[in-house]
Write a protein that holds these residues in place. Structure first.
Motif, PDB file in Angstrom:
ATOM      1  N   GLU A 238       0.822  -1.220   0.000  1.00 29.39           N
ATOM      2  CA  GLU A 238       0.000   0.000   0.000  1.00 29.39           C
ATOM      3  C   GLU A 238       0.846   1.257   0.000  1.00 29.39           C
ATOM      4  O   GLU A 238       0.343   2.340  -0.303  1.00 29.39           O
ATOM      5  CB  GLU A 238      -0.952   0.017   1.201  1.00 29.39           C
ATOM      6  CG  GLU A 238      -0.278   0.159   2.540  1.00 29.39           C
ATOM      7  CD  GLU A 238      -1.267   0.481   3.655  1.00 29.39           C
ATOM      8  OE1 GLU A 238      -1.856   1.578   3.602  1.00 29.39           O
ATOM      9  OE2 GLU A 238      -1.433  -0.339   4.578  1.00 29.39           O
TER      10      GLU A 238
ATOM     11  N   MET B 183      -8.299  -0.772   3.846  1.00 32.69           N
ATOM     12  CA  MET B 183      -8.126  -1.176   2.452  1.00 32.69           C
ATOM     13  C   MET B 183      -9.468  -1.182   1.717  1.00 32.69           C
ATOM     14  O   MET B 183      -9.549  -0.782   0.557  1.00 32.69           O
ATOM     15  CB  MET B 183      -7.470  -2.553   2.386  1.00 32.69           C
ATOM     16  CG  MET B 183      -6.040  -2.608   2.938  1.00 32.69           C
ATOM     17  SD  MET B 183      -4.914  -1.382   2.230  1.00 32.69           S
ATOM     18  CE  MET B 183      -4.868  -0.148   3.540  1.00 32.69           C
TER      19      MET B 183
ATOM     20  N   TYR C 227      -3.730  -1.553  -3.183  1.00 34.32           N
ATOM     21  CA  TYR C 227      -4.547  -1.828  -2.013  1.00 34.32           C
ATOM     22  C   TYR C 227      -5.166  -3.226  -2.053  1.00 34.32           C
ATOM     23  O   TYR C 227      -5.414  -3.822  -1.010  1.00 34.32           O
ATOM     24  CB  TYR C 227      -5.643  -0.766  -1.879  1.00 34.32           C
ATOM     25  CG  TYR C 227      -5.100   0.634  -1.751  1.00 34.32           C
ATOM     26  CD1 TYR C 227      -4.192   0.960  -0.749  1.00 34.32           C
ATOM     27  CD2 TYR C 227      -5.484   1.639  -2.645  1.00 34.32           C
ATOM     28  CE1 TYR C 227      -3.684   2.241  -0.628  1.00 34.32           C
ATOM     29  CE2 TYR C 227      -4.987   2.928  -2.523  1.00 34.32           C
ATOM     30  CZ  TYR C 227      -4.085   3.222  -1.522  1.00 34.32           C
ATOM     31  OH  TYR C 227      -3.589   4.493  -1.403  1.00 34.32           O
TER      32      TYR C 227
END
Length: 430
Positions: free
Chosen positions: A84, A128, A91
């Motif tokens: 990330e 996320m 993600y």
């Protein structure tokens, strides 16, 4: 006082009353709060103050010598972090690793699912989902996590001597409020009643268990204490300039010299109770609770329960001013919302007193903020709408004009559009 009738809440009677946290919990929270401020992947700031998601707190654990995670869990967490960050912003892959870390922690290592460590991983998963715009998954994750924590609080599984109890209460309040806001945005079937029930459950638990015996004046029946809002705004404004620092004696002297109403004296009684505490360490969840109550109040106003909204907003303003929690909920927005609630009550009941209260609060707020405060344009606009309601077109035009000029200066284009609509449609001004 809020009461619940469902079986789950009835079990709260068996939960011991609130006990001040151990020194260990206080130290832990200070470290935890520091990590929240430093991490740039904390949740986004949302409406009604600073509803800050704490999901990024896990990142601080990964690089510290006191890392509480095992080697296997840490490995998956680091993989997720790398995906990330570091320019990748992948993600979806990060989500895969965080889900794996959660599975390893739960199934292989039997990590306590009520620990801050495990719930921290869950919040990374939620983060996320948010980044991937997977709103349904995000909403479900928030709800499941919050409900899991809350049910254990209700059943007494999380004991008073657990050093993480207050942090878990704080986490529950933050997450359920964020869930409520997502539900409001989605407006799914029965969302209003679902959200109201969940928030009311938390308020009942806090007021009937965590604060009833220790902070009774906060949970006082609003019918027994009426707050003079104008006095309270004066006190808030004096406190806001931080002229007195923490010297309660000077604050009290200023109030006694400048506030003469009976309601102001009741305020002093509340202040005296607070000052009598030998231990000034408030529970760590206090400000998150204020934010939840503020959201609940606005929900009540949207449902037409305006009297309830006014009572909650007034008590929140009293509480935050007495305790110095001015930053927990944006006070200028809160004061504006209170004036709006009085205006709505006037519309519902055609009560001139309600309209007068609304105008007085708007005008008092305007007199207490700087010319650059973003609340000014909307406050003048609201006064214009109020004047229109009372068929005072001259006052409406004056207030709309002030609002428009300030909105242009502050680049608040949406307010400019609203004002132009009012000027064209209702006042027929070209």
């Amino acid at each position: 006082m809020l009461k619940r009738t469902n079986k789950l809440y009835q079990l709260a009677k068996s939960v011991s009353r609130y006990v001040p946290p151990s020194q260990r919990a206080i130290i832990q929270h200070k470290e935890y709060a520091k990590s929240k401020r430093q991490s740039d992947v904390l949740g986004k700031i949302v409406r009604y103050g600073a509803f800050t998601l704490v999901s990024g707190s896990i990142l601080m654990y990964l690089w510290q010598p006191w890392n509480p995670y095992s080697k296997e869990v840490s490995k998956e967490l680091r993989k997720g972090l790398w995906e990330e960050r570091d320019g990748n912003e992948d993600y979806l892959n990060a989500l895969k690793y965080y889900l794996k870390a959660m599975k390893v922690a739960k199934e292989n290592e039997h990590m306590d699912q009520l620990s801050m460590q495990y719930t921290g991983i869950v919040l990374k998963v939620a983060e996320m989902y948010q980044n991937l715009k997977m709103i349904e998954n995000l909403t479900a994750t928030y709800y499941n996590l919050s409900t899991f924590i809350f049910e254990n609080l209700i059943h007494g599984t999380i004991k008073d001597d657990n050093p993480e109890k207050e942090l878990l209460i704080d986490r529950d309040l933050i997450v359920i409020t964020r869930w409520a806001m997502l539900m409001q945005n989605a407006k799914s079937k029965n969302w209003v009643s679902d959200v109201s029930n969940e928030l009311r459950d938390r308020m009942a638990f806090i007021e009937n268990n965590e604060m009833l015996n220790d902070l009774p004046w906060i949970a006082t029946d609003p019918k027994s204490k009426k707050i003079n809002t104008n006095d309270l705004i004066d006190i808030w404004a004096e406190t806001k300039v931080d002229r007195f620092g923490i010297n309660h004696t000077k604050k009290t002297e200023w109030i006694e010299e400048n506030i003469n109403s009976e309601e102001g004296k009741q305020y002093l009684e509340c202040w005296d109770i607070m000052r009598s505490f030998k231990d000034r360490n408030w529970p760590v969840w206090i400000e998150s609770y204020l934010k939840l109550r503020d959201f609940y109040a606005m929900l009540q106003m949207n449902r037409g329960n305006t009297t309830s909204c006014i009572q909650i907003l007034q008590s929140n303003l009293l509480w935050s001013t007495v305790a110095g929690f001015d930053n927990s909920v944006n006070s200028t927005t809160q004061i504006h919302n209170l004036a709006s609630a009085w205006f709505q009550l006037g519309q519902q009941t055609n009560d001139k007193t309600a309209y007068a209260n609304s105008r007085a609060i708007y005008e008092k707020l305007i007199s207490k903020v700087t010319t650059k405060d973003p609340i000014l344009p909307i406050s003048y606009y609201s006064l214009g709408v109020l004047a229109l309601q009372l068929e005072d077109k001259k006052s409406a035009t004056q207030n709309f004009s002030k609002a428009r000029a300030l909105a242009v200066d502050l680049d608040q284009l949406q307010i400019v559009d609203k004002i132009d609509d009012e000027l064209l449609k209702n006042l027929k001004i070209n």
